[in-house]
Scaffold this motif. Structure first.
Motif, PDB file in Angstrom:
ATOM      1  N   PRO A  47      16.023  -9.949  -5.211  1.00  0.00           N
ATOM      2  CA  PRO A  47      14.657 -10.202  -3.926  1.00  0.00           C
ATOM      3  C   PRO A  47      15.926 -11.528  -2.352  1.00  0.00           C
ATOM      4  O   PRO A  47      16.419 -11.664  -2.618  1.00  0.00           O
ATOM      5  CB  PRO A  47      14.143 -11.484  -4.969  1.00  0.00           C
ATOM      6  CG  PRO A  47      15.532 -11.857  -5.438  1.00  0.00           C
ATOM      7  CD  PRO A  47      15.853 -10.534  -5.931  1.00  0.00           C
ATOM      8  N   ILE A  48      14.922 -11.058  -1.519  1.00  0.00           N
ATOM      9  CA  ILE A  48      15.153 -11.590  -0.283  1.00  0.00           C
ATOM     10  C   ILE A  48      14.115 -13.146  -0.379  1.00  0.00           C
ATOM     11  O   ILE A  48      13.570 -13.142  -0.800  1.00  0.00           O
ATOM     12  CB  ILE A  48      13.763 -10.902   1.238  1.00  0.00           C
ATOM     13  CG1 ILE A  48      12.831 -10.927   1.191  1.00  0.00           C
ATOM     14  CG2 ILE A  48      14.941  -9.413   1.262  1.00  0.00           C
ATOM     15  CD1 ILE A  48      12.139 -10.005   1.836  1.00  0.00           C
ATOM     16  N   ARG A  49      14.723 -13.520   0.749  1.00  0.00           N
ATOM     17  CA  ARG A  49      14.603 -15.139   0.943  1.00  0.00           C
ATOM     18  C   ARG A  49      13.632 -15.729   1.974  1.00  0.00           C
ATOM     19  O   ARG A  49      13.894 -14.523   3.302  1.00  0.00           O
ATOM     20  CB  ARG A  49      15.673 -16.796   0.155  1.00  0.00           C
ATOM     21  CG  ARG A  49      16.295 -16.256  -1.160  1.00  0.00           C
ATOM     22  CD  ARG A  49      17.218 -16.710  -1.441  1.00  0.00           C
ATOM     23  NE  ARG A  49      17.841 -17.156  -2.708  1.00  0.00           N
ATOM     24  CZ  ARG A  49      18.924 -17.177  -2.805  1.00  0.00           C
ATOM     25  NH1 ARG A  49      19.359 -18.602  -2.761  1.00  0.00           N
ATOM     26  NH2 ARG A  49      19.526 -17.128  -4.521  1.00  0.00           N
ATOM     27  N   PHE A  50      13.794 -16.512   2.344  1.00  0.00           N
ATOM     28  CA  PHE A  50      12.849 -17.118   3.573  1.00  0.00           C
ATOM     29  C   PHE A  50      14.082 -17.172   4.732  1.00  0.00           C
ATOM     30  O   PHE A  50      13.704 -16.171   5.596  1.00  0.00           O
ATOM     31  CB  PHE A  50      12.749 -18.502   3.631  1.00  0.00           C
ATOM     32  CG  PHE A  50      12.124 -19.421   5.394  1.00  0.00           C
ATOM     33  CD1 PHE A  50      10.786 -18.587   5.448  1.00  0.00           C
ATOM     34  CD2 PHE A  50      12.800 -20.000   5.498  1.00  0.00           C
ATOM     35  CE1 PHE A  50      10.336 -20.135   6.515  1.00  0.00           C
ATOM     36  CE2 PHE A  50      12.646 -20.655   7.122  1.00  0.00           C
ATOM     37  CZ  PHE A  50      11.441 -20.364   7.328  1.00  0.00           C
ATOM     38  N   ALA A 103       0.648  -1.293  -0.214  1.00  0.00           N
ATOM     39  CA  ALA A 103      -0.128   0.050  -0.133  1.00  0.00           C
ATOM     40  C   ALA A 103       1.134   1.163   0.324  1.00  0.00           C
ATOM     41  O   ALA A 103      -0.074   2.600  -0.484  1.00  0.00           O
ATOM     42  CB  ALA A 103      -1.577  -0.147   1.445  1.00  0.00           C
ATOM     43  N   CYS A 104       1.937   1.755   0.033  1.00  0.00           N
ATOM     44  CA  CYS A 104       3.403   2.121   1.156  1.00  0.00           C
ATOM     45  C   CYS A 104       4.256   2.655  -0.643  1.00  0.00           C
ATOM     46  O   CYS A 104       4.622   3.527  -0.725  1.00  0.00           O
ATOM     47  CB  CYS A 104       3.631   2.266   1.919  1.00  0.00           C
ATOM     48  SG  CYS A 104       2.142   2.697   3.543  1.00  0.00           S
ATOM     49  N   GLY A 105       4.004   1.387  -1.655  1.00  0.00           N
ATOM     50  CA  GLY A 105       5.156   1.016  -1.936  1.00  0.00           C
ATOM     51  C   GLY A 105       6.437   1.454  -1.963  1.00  0.00           C
ATOM     52  O   GLY A 105       7.245   1.385  -2.050  1.00  0.00           O
ATOM     53  N   LEU A 106       6.462   0.624  -0.627  1.00  0.00           N
ATOM     54  CA  LEU A 106       7.712  -0.634  -0.366  1.00  0.00           C
ATOM     55  C   LEU A 106       7.880  -1.739  -0.411  1.00  0.00           C
ATOM     56  O   LEU A 106       7.763  -2.725  -0.972  1.00  0.00           O
ATOM     57  CB  LEU A 106       8.187  -0.249   1.327  1.00  0.00           C
ATOM     58  CG  LEU A 106       7.509   1.341   1.720  1.00  0.00           C
ATOM     59  CD1 LEU A 106       7.905   1.799   3.083  1.00  0.00           C
ATOM     60  CD2 LEU A 106       8.313   2.624   0.267  1.00  0.00           C
ATOM     61  N   ARG A 107       9.448  -2.172  -0.209  1.00  0.00           N
ATOM     62  CA  ARG A 107       9.540  -3.441  -0.669  1.00  0.00           C
ATOM     63  C   ARG A 107      10.955  -3.669  -0.290  1.00  0.00           C
ATOM     64  O   ARG A 107      11.794  -2.766  -0.140  1.00  0.00           O
ATOM     65  CB  ARG A 107      10.079  -3.799  -2.351  1.00  0.00           C
ATOM     66  CG  ARG A 107      10.591  -5.117  -1.652  1.00  0.00           C
ATOM     67  CD  ARG A 107      10.988  -4.989  -4.064  1.00  0.00           C
ATOM     68  NE  ARG A 107       9.937  -5.642  -5.488  1.00  0.00           N
ATOM     69  CZ  ARG A 107       9.669  -6.671  -4.887  1.00  0.00           C
ATOM     70  NH1 ARG A 107       9.622  -8.036  -4.594  1.00  0.00           N
ATOM     71  NH2 ARG A 107       8.679  -6.425  -5.944  1.00  0.00           N
ATOM     72  N   VAL A 108      10.813  -4.801   0.728  1.00  0.00           N
ATOM     73  CA  VAL A 108      12.446  -5.535   1.335  1.00  0.00           C
ATOM     74  C   VAL A 108      13.515  -6.215   0.307  1.00  0.00           C
ATOM     75  O   VAL A 108      12.685  -7.155  -0.106  1.00  0.00           O
ATOM     76  CB  VAL A 108      11.938  -6.116   2.664  1.00  0.00           C
ATOM     77  CG1 VAL A 108      12.714  -6.858   3.477  1.00  0.00           C
ATOM     78  CG2 VAL A 108      10.181  -5.338   3.396  1.00  0.00           C
ATOM     79  N   VAL A 109      14.665  -5.258   0.383  1.00  0.00           N
ATOM     80  CA  VAL A 109      15.535  -6.313  -0.554  1.00  0.00           C
ATOM     81  C   VAL A 109      16.389  -6.272   0.546  1.00  0.00           C
ATOM     82  O   VAL A 109      16.639  -5.984   1.027  1.00  0.00           O
ATOM     83  CB  VAL A 109      15.685  -5.317  -1.872  1.00  0.00           C
ATOM     84  CG1 VAL A 109      14.114  -5.376  -2.569  1.00  0.00           C
ATOM     85  CG2 VAL A 109      15.890  -4.204  -0.886  1.00  0.00           C
TER      86      VAL A 109
END
Length: 330
Positions: free
Chosen positions: A96-99, A84-90
């Motif tokens: 891209p992140i993994r488990f 919703a805020c246009g964010l991402r965890v990288v």
């Protein structure tokens, strides 16, 4: 900086946007937790206190810890609040992140978000230069902004067509990133500068670029046009290195533009403004049509005709065309 030595421009998310995303996630998670808890307690009303406590702890771990970890893993770092805020965890390298990244973030988040009501996370985010909380530090991750306003994007103007490809043999390996950044900033803002100040800045940057490349600038080329042509050559080389010898598949760059996505001339990029650079005086005089001359009386063949002085080319006679100053005599 990725493993392939490619610099990525990632904009770290600030504390207000991250706090809003966490608030949305917490409202959804606590609502689901209360609904599941009430349902389980109603169904297990006949059990003893130890069984009820075990159900409560299991529900807490599953709903408030396990579900967020699973959502971040499957969505590659985008929870409901971050979406919703246009964010991402990288990852720190932009991937891209993994488990394991989501697991460390979720485990540390239990202490710094759930048990302390986000106080520890806010303090760590304010202290960090990139706004990272403790979970990001231990997991090696970073929360970045995915949606950037397009109105703030500035494009480097294209060089004049007569300079395209002229610096194909120029050695650009010794030019530092700081100088490239200074040249780019100047080219995107030169229209806002005083002409005299802009000319001095362009000369200084061109001299620095010549000193780094070891090749003199062509005579008669304005310093701003020289800078734009060299930057365009660097973009063209990066496009060939990234997409092959033909640039972006299925796309042919227009003259004076590179095939790098996101720059003028690439698919979906807005049309660039007309180039502010002027051609050399000799080429401008060759391209400009001669102004109409008044009919002259025939002269005797024995009397030599005196050469005419070049006439000024006015903007009123050729609207939309930059005045070159002079045209060749008829």
């Amino acid at each position: 900086m990725t493993g392939e030595a490619v610099a990525l421009e990632l904009r770290p998310a600030k504390l207000p946007s991250r706090a809003l995303a966490v608030l949305i996630d917490m409202v959804v998670a606590w609502s689901a937790y209360l609904a599941v808890t009430l349902g389980l307690l109603a169904a297990a009303g006949s059990l003893d206190d130890a069984a009820v406590a075990a159900i409560a702890v299991s529900t807490f771990v599953l709903v408030l810890v396990g579900v967020p970890i699973a959502v971040e893993t499957l969505s590659h770092g985008r929870s409901l609040g971050k979406l919703a805020c246009g964010l991402r965890v990288v990852r720190d390298d932009g991937g891209p992140i993994r488990f394991r990244h989501a697991l460390v973030r979720g485990a540390v988040g239990v202490v710094e978000i759930l048990l302390t009501f986000g106080v520890v996370a806010c303090i760590a985010s304010l202290v960090s230069a990139r706004g990272r909380r403790l979970g990001d530090v231990f997991a090696g991750t970073l929360v970045v902004r995915e949606r950037v306003p397009t109105s703030r994007t500035e494009y480097v103007p294209a060089p004049p067509p007569w300079l395209v490809g002229r610096f194909a043999e120029l050695d650009l390996s010794a030019v530092p990133d700081g100088l490239w950044l200074a040249v780019r900033q100047y080219l995107t803002r030169m229209g806002q500068l005083d002409p005299q100040v802009g000319w001095v800045m362009a000369e200084r940057l061109a001299n620095d670029l010549v000193a780094r490349t070891g090749a003199p600038a062509p005579e008669g080329v304005p310093p701003a046009a020289f800078l734009a042509a060299v930057v365009q050559e660097r973009q063209a080389r990066e496009a060939r290195r990234a997409f092959g010898a033909t640039g972006t598949p299925g796309f042919t760059a227009a003259p004076g533009y590179s095939a790098v996505p996101g720059v003028p001339g690439a698919p979906g990029a807005p049309a660039p403004a007309p180039t502010p650079f002027l051609a050399p005086p000799a080429q401008q005089a060759a391209q400009a049509p001669p102004s109409p001359q008044a009919p002259q009386a025939p002269q005797s063949s024995q009397t030599p005709q005196a050469p005419q002085a070049p006439q000024a080319l006015s903007k009123a006679e050729h609207p939309g065309r930059p005045a070159t100053g002079f045209v060749p005599p008829a």
